[in-house]
Design a protein around this motif. Structure first.
Motif, short mmCIF file in Angstrom:
data_model
loop_
_atom_site.label_atom_id
_atom_site.label_comp_id
_atom_site.label_asym_id
_atom_site.label_seq_id
_atom_site.Cartn_x
_atom_site.Cartn_y
_atom_site.Cartn_z
N ALA A 96 0.83 -1.21 0.00
CA ALA A 96 0.00 0.00 0.00
C ALA A 96 0.86 1.26 0.00
N PRO A 97 0.61 2.16 -0.96
CA PRO A 97 1.31 3.45 -0.93
C PRO A 97 0.84 4.26 0.28
N GLU A 98 1.62 5.27 0.64
CA GLU A 98 1.21 6.15 1.73
C GLU A 98 0.15 7.14 1.27
N ILE A 99 0.29 7.58 0.01
CA ILE A 99 -0.67 8.53 -0.56
C ILE A 99 -1.08 8.02 -1.94
N VAL A 100 -2.38 8.01 -2.19
CA VAL A 100 -2.90 7.73 -3.52
C VAL A 100 -3.69 8.94 -3.97
N VAL A 101 -3.44 9.34 -5.22
CA VAL A 101 -4.15 10.48 -5.81
C VAL A 101 -4.90 10.00 -7.04
N GLU A 102 -6.16 10.32 -7.11
CA GLU A 102 -6.95 10.09 -8.32
C GLU A 102 -7.49 11.44 -8.76
N ILE A 103 -7.26 11.78 -10.03
CA ILE A 103 -7.85 12.99 -10.60
C ILE A 103 -9.16 12.54 -11.22
N ARG A 111 -16.04 5.13 -9.83
CA ARG A 111 -14.95 4.22 -9.46
C ARG A 111 -14.03 4.87 -8.44
N ASP A 112 -13.69 6.15 -8.65
CA ASP A 112 -12.77 6.85 -7.73
C ASP A 112 -13.41 7.15 -6.39
N GLU A 113 -14.66 7.60 -6.40
CA GLU A 113 -15.32 8.07 -5.18
C GLU A 113 -15.96 6.95 -4.35
N VAL A 114 -16.21 5.82 -4.96
CA VAL A 114 -16.87 4.73 -4.23
C VAL A 114 -15.99 3.48 -4.18
N THR A 115 -15.77 2.88 -5.34
CA THR A 115 -15.06 1.60 -5.38
C THR A 115 -13.64 1.71 -4.84
N LYS A 116 -12.87 2.65 -5.38
CA LYS A 116 -11.48 2.80 -4.92
C LYS A 116 -11.41 3.41 -3.53
N ALA A 121 -9.10 2.20 1.53
CA ALA A 121 -9.23 2.16 2.99
C ALA A 121 -8.95 0.75 3.51
N ILE A 122 -9.52 -0.23 2.86
CA ILE A 122 -9.31 -1.63 3.27
C ILE A 122 -7.83 -1.99 3.19
N GLU A 123 -7.15 -1.49 2.15
CA GLU A 123 -5.74 -1.83 1.93
C GLU A 123 -4.78 -1.01 2.79
N GLY A 124 -5.28 0.00 3.51
CA GLY A 124 -4.44 0.73 4.44
C GLY A 124 -3.68 1.91 3.85
N VAL A 125 -4.20 2.52 2.79
CA VAL A 125 -3.59 3.73 2.23
C VAL A 125 -3.86 4.88 3.19
N ARG A 136 -11.50 22.95 -9.61
CA ARG A 136 -10.21 23.43 -9.11
C ARG A 136 -10.11 23.25 -7.59
N LYS A 137 -10.27 21.97 -7.20
CA LYS A 137 -10.14 21.65 -5.78
C LYS A 137 -9.64 20.23 -5.61
N PHE A 138 -9.11 19.99 -4.44
CA PHE A 138 -8.74 18.65 -4.00
C PHE A 138 -9.56 18.34 -2.76
N ARG A 139 -10.00 17.10 -2.65
CA ARG A 139 -10.69 16.61 -1.46
C ARG A 139 -9.76 15.57 -0.84
N LEU A 140 -9.41 15.79 0.43
CA LEU A 140 -8.42 14.95 1.09
C LEU A 140 -9.04 14.15 2.23
N TYR A 141 -8.68 12.85 2.26
CA TYR A 141 -9.12 11.94 3.31
C TYR A 141 -7.90 11.31 3.96
N ARG A 142 -8.00 11.11 5.27
CA ARG A 142 -6.93 10.46 6.03
C ARG A 142 -7.50 9.24 6.73
N LEU A 143 -6.75 8.15 6.67
CA LEU A 143 -7.20 6.89 7.26
C LEU A 143 -7.04 6.93 8.78
#
Length: 181
Positions: A96-103, A111-116, A121-125, A136-143
């Protein structure tokens, strides 16, 4: 029940033989969208530059673009950008990477907002960053405790990523200023 009997499941070995751009999630092949729009690429490139500039001194971490991450024999994803640390994989990312970014584009939103979102989260990113070029925004989530907690929506300002191997700041204002060029 009939659907479960009709759906074919594939493995990593099947995936390796396919032409074109695919992801494999839970044994189900998912075609990737055609080349993204220029704004998608500019947003990703500006973030990559920012991340690489901030992590250059960290010998254990690296930033890669559209690199396969083989989660298991039935799941291979290709995030837009990742920050991986201490990953011995040579052919693909293997942990698992520490940070994953999907544009996010209209064709990839679900796929990005639900499936991934659930998969990462399950994989521990530790951090999942969704970029929205049109807004023109980023939405950031932390596990936290196995679930993502929203850190915020960023249209500017700074955020400090606290990884297992390194900590660094991302200046979202600088990223968005690069999109205007």
């Amino acid at each position: 029940m009939l659907e479960a009997q009709v759906i074919e499941y594939y493995t990593y070995e099947d995936y390796r033989q396919w032409e074109g751009d695919w992801e494999l999630i839970g044994g189900i092949p998912l075609a990737m969208a055609p080349s993204p729009l220029v704004t998608h690429q500019k947003m990703a490139a500006a973030l990559i530059w920012e991340m690489m500039n901030q992590t250059m001194e960290c010998e254990e971490c690296f930033v890669v673009v559209e690199q396969d991450w083989k989660i298991n024999e039935e799941t291979v994803v290709r995030p837009d950008v990742v920050l991986a640390c201490d990953d011995p994989g040579e052919e693909h990312l293997s942990k698992a990477p520490e940070i994953v970014v999907e544009i996010v584009s209209p064709s990839s939103a679900r796929r990005d907002e639900v499936t991934k979102f659930e998969l990462y989260a399950i994989e521990g990113v530790d951090y999942y960053l969704l970029g929205y070029p049109e807004d023109r925004k980023f939405r950031l989530y932390r596990l936290e405790n196995g679930r993502y907690r929203k850190e915020g929506d960023f249209t500017g300002g700074n955020y400090r990523f606290e990884g297992k191997h390194c900590a660094f700041d991302v200046d979202f204002s600088r990223i968005f200023s690069r999109l205007k060029r």
